[in-house]
Design a protein around this motif. Structure first.
Motif, PDB file in Angstrom:
ATOM      1  N   HIS A 131      -1.354   1.555   0.669  1.00 30.94           N
ATOM      2  CA  HIS A 131      -1.494   0.109   0.536  1.00 30.94           C
ATOM      3  C   HIS A 131      -2.711  -0.391   1.333  1.00 30.94           C
ATOM      4  CE1 HIS A 131      -0.319  -4.029  -0.086  1.00 30.94           C
ATOM      5  NE2 HIS A 131      -0.401  -4.236   1.222  1.00 30.94           N
ATOM      6  N   VAL A 134      -5.887   0.408  -0.535  1.00 37.25           N
ATOM      7  CA  VAL A 134      -6.118  -0.524  -1.652  1.00 37.25           C
ATOM      8  C   VAL A 134      -6.676  -1.840  -1.118  1.00 37.25           C
ATOM      9  CG1 VAL A 134      -4.940  -1.920  -3.401  1.00 37.25           C
ATOM     10  CG2 VAL A 134      -4.425   0.509  -3.209  1.00 37.25           C
ATOM     11  N   SER A 138     -10.404  -3.464  -1.836  1.00 42.29           N
ATOM     12  CA  SER A 138     -10.549  -4.835  -2.324  1.00 42.29           C
ATOM     13  C   SER A 138     -11.456  -5.637  -1.402  1.00 42.29           C
ATOM     14  CB  SER A 138      -9.170  -5.485  -2.417  1.00 42.29           C
ATOM     15  OG  SER A 138      -9.290  -6.819  -2.781  1.00 42.29           O
TER      16      SER A 138
END
Length: 171
Positions: A131, A134, A138
């Motif tokens: 997580h 990610v 981003s």
């Protein structure tokens, strides 16, 4: 409504002083852009006064161009550093994921009683790391977009300064 330009005030300014005094440059820039030219005014009684006025305007534009260039370079430097930091963190997370995957493989070979608890804990940690990866990817993309936007704005500002310089040269 804009005020009328006071040319006598501009004629008294020393262009060399403008290039050395950032506050004076900023004040003159604000004065010039917030006042309008009035047709038929007696702006320059002779060519020497007109050259003086153009010299002041040129000095202000030069300072503004240097500020734009410095801002552009700063934006590029900060963007690159931030992107590199994010890439380093992503690489670190990938290494940590591999290490934890290897730990899970080792646990599979241990006794069944303690393996389940440790495996669940490691799986949870892996999910958290995935997580985070990610989110960092981003964030990296947003940083790249912001860096490109700042770079574009700085380039446009630099081009406007060059255009103003050419306009001054034509005068």
């Amino acid at each position: 409504r804009e005020a009328t330009m006071d040319w006598e005030k501009l004629i008294q300014v020393d262009p060399l002083e403008v290039a050395q005094d950032e506050e004076l440059s900023e004040a003159l820039h604000n004065y010039i852009i917030s006042n309008e030219l009035q047709s038929g005014s007696t702006i320059a009684q002779n060519s020497e006064q007109l050259l003086k006025i153009l010299g002041v305007a040129q000095a202000v534009l030069k300072v503004k161009g240097e500020e734009a260039q410095a801002g552009f370079e700063l934006a590029q430097t900060q963007g690159r550093a931030s992107e590199q930091d994010l890439l380093d963190r992503i690489i670190h997370l990938e290494k940590e994921l591999r290490r934890r995957d290897a730990a899970i493989q080792d646990l599979k070979q241990k006794s069944a009683s303690s393996v389940g608890t440790e495996a669940r804990s490691l799986r949870e940690q892996i999910e958290v790391l995935k997580h985070e990866k990610v989110e960092l990817n981003s964030l990296l993309e947003r940083e790249k977009v912001e860096t490109e936007r700042l770079s574009s704005e700085a380039s446009q500002g630099h081009l406007k300064c060059r255009q103003k310089d050419r306009e001054l040269e034509r005068l």
